[in-house]
Write a protein that holds these residues in place. Structure first.
Motif, PDB file in Angstrom:
ATOM      1  N   GLN A  88      18.520  17.157   9.651  1.00  0.00           N
ATOM      2  CA  GLN A  88      19.458  16.651  10.651  1.00  0.00           C
ATOM      3  C   GLN A  88      19.553  17.579  11.862  1.00  0.00           C
ATOM      4  OE1 GLN A  88      22.915  17.544  11.516  1.00  0.00           O
ATOM      5  NE2 GLN A  88      22.931  19.411  10.326  1.00  0.00           N
ATOM      6  N   ALA A 110      27.841  13.733   7.499  1.00  0.00           N
ATOM      7  CA  ALA A 110      27.358  13.448   6.145  1.00  0.00           C
ATOM      8  C   ALA A 110      26.871  14.746   5.488  1.00  0.00           C
ATOM      9  CB  ALA A 110      26.240  12.416   6.187  1.00  0.00           C
ATOM     10  N   TYR A 111      26.143  15.583   6.261  1.00  0.00           N
ATOM     11  CA  TYR A 111      25.673  16.852   5.717  1.00  0.00           C
ATOM     12  C   TYR A 111      26.852  17.751   5.345  1.00  0.00           C
ATOM     13  CZ  TYR A 111      24.462  21.703   5.533  1.00  0.00           C
ATOM     14  OH  TYR A 111      24.394  23.011   5.136  1.00  0.00           O
ATOM     15  N   LEU A 125      25.836  11.909  13.989  1.00  0.00           N
ATOM     16  CA  LEU A 125      26.235  11.076  12.843  1.00  0.00           C
ATOM     17  C   LEU A 125      25.885  11.736  11.512  1.00  0.00           C
ATOM     18  CD1 LEU A 125      25.177   7.546  14.141  1.00  0.00           C
ATOM     19  CD2 LEU A 125      27.502   8.423  13.843  1.00  0.00           C
ATOM     20  N   THR A 126      24.706  12.310  11.435  1.00  0.00           N
ATOM     21  CA  THR A 126      24.288  12.898  10.165  1.00  0.00           C
ATOM     22  C   THR A 126      24.950  14.253   9.904  1.00  0.00           C
ATOM     23  OG1 THR A 126      22.326  13.858  11.215  1.00  0.00           O
ATOM     24  CG2 THR A 126      22.074  11.708  10.126  1.00  0.00           C
ATOM     25  N   ARG A 127      25.477  14.879  10.933  1.00  0.00           N
ATOM     26  CA  ARG A 127      26.165  16.166  10.762  1.00  0.00           C
ATOM     27  C   ARG A 127      27.342  16.037   9.810  1.00  0.00           C
ATOM     28  NH1 ARG A 127      25.973  21.441  10.920  1.00  0.00           N
ATOM     29  NH2 ARG A 127      27.841  22.445  11.646  1.00  0.00           N
ATOM     30  N   VAL A 133      17.982  18.355   3.640  1.00  0.00           N
ATOM     31  CA  VAL A 133      18.463  17.289   4.522  1.00  0.00           C
ATOM     32  C   VAL A 133      19.240  17.894   5.697  1.00  0.00           C
ATOM     33  CG1 VAL A 133      19.991  15.278   4.674  1.00  0.00           C
ATOM     34  CG2 VAL A 133      18.428  15.524   2.737  1.00  0.00           C
ATOM     35  N   ILE A 160      21.844  10.755  16.495  1.00  0.00           N
ATOM     36  CA  ILE A 160      21.541  10.835  15.061  1.00  0.00           C
ATOM     37  C   ILE A 160      22.039  12.162  14.495  1.00  0.00           C
ATOM     38  CG2 ILE A 160      19.663  10.999  13.378  1.00  0.00           C
ATOM     39  CD1 ILE A 160      18.159   8.946  15.082  1.00  0.00           C
ATOM     40  N   ARG A 161      21.840  13.246  15.245  1.00  0.00           N
ATOM     41  CA  ARG A 161      22.352  14.550  14.793  1.00  0.00           C
ATOM     42  C   ARG A 161      23.855  14.513  14.614  1.00  0.00           C
ATOM     43  NH1 ARG A 161      19.012  16.938  18.720  1.00  0.00           N
ATOM     44  NH2 ARG A 161      20.838  17.316  19.994  1.00  0.00           N
ATOM     45  N   SER A 190      16.499  16.900  14.234  1.00  0.00           N
ATOM     46  CA  SER A 190      16.351  15.564  14.804  1.00  0.00           C
ATOM     47  C   SER A 190      16.362  15.628  16.328  1.00  0.00           C
ATOM     48  CB  SER A 190      17.484  14.656  14.322  1.00  0.00           C
ATOM     49  OG  SER A 190      17.398  13.412  14.968  1.00  0.00           O
TER      50      SER A 190
END
Length: 181
Positions: free
Chosen positions: A42, A57-58, A53-55, A38, A50-51, A45
């Motif tokens: 990210q 979470a990662y 926001l997901t950074r 995942v 999106i990168r 992306s």
């Protein structure tokens, strides 16, 4: 005929990893591999928002895997298909390392650099490498396909395909030769 990992979607790779980990989503090794996959997703992306926001979470998931299970597996590791992290605890893998398909990594394994003045030197593991508990693979070494590395071995030089390496420093004690696939 097998597909190249680059042709598979991340979800297809995760499904393969799930099957390789005995179809048990609760295994820490499987969870760490999923976070790695995942994390790659990210980074790749195309959308900057999106990168961003997901950074977070990662990073939270990566730190949880590292702190709770003791598995340091950054997204920058080139991780092959169906790699199994057999047991949790004290597993450290260098961010520039390459791990081939169908490898097994056990607890206490370090795959990292050897010298502080060469921080980007990292090992490259071939396909179907079986790494014993507590083994250390250090420096810019190449491990061939179908290699077995014994428990607590310290690998400081290249190991040819089909060999078994044991000891401190590791020496090749058996050479089975390349196996037919």
């Amino acid at each position: 005929m097998e597909q190249d990992a680059s042709n598979l979607t991340v979800w297809a790779q995760i499904r393969e990893d799930w099957i390789a980990h005995g179809r048990d989503w609760t295994r820490p090794g499987f969870r760490s591999v999923v976070v790695n996959r995942v994390g790659k997703l990210q980074v790749q992306s195309p959308h900057r928002s999106i990168r961003a926001l997901t950074r977070y979470a990662y990073l939270a998931a990566h730190r949880r895997m590292r702190n709770r299970y003791g598995i340091e597996l950054p997204y920058s590791v080139k991780l092959g298909r169906r790699t199994v992290i057999e047991h949790q605890g004290a597993i450290v893998i260098h961010g520039d390392a390459e791990i081939g398909d169908d490898c097994i990594i056990r607890q206490g394994v370090t795959i990292g650099n050897r010298y502080l003045d060469r921080p980007f030197d990292a090992p490259r593991l071939g396909a179907r490498v079986n790494v014993g508990a507590g083994a250390k693979i250090l420096g810019s070494v190449s491990i061939g396909d179908d290699v077995r590395i014994g428990a607590n071995a310290v690998v400081l030089s290249d190991v040819p395909s089909g060999a078994t390496a044991v000891g401190v420093p590791a020496v090749v004690v058996a050479d089975r030769g390349p196996t037919a696939a």
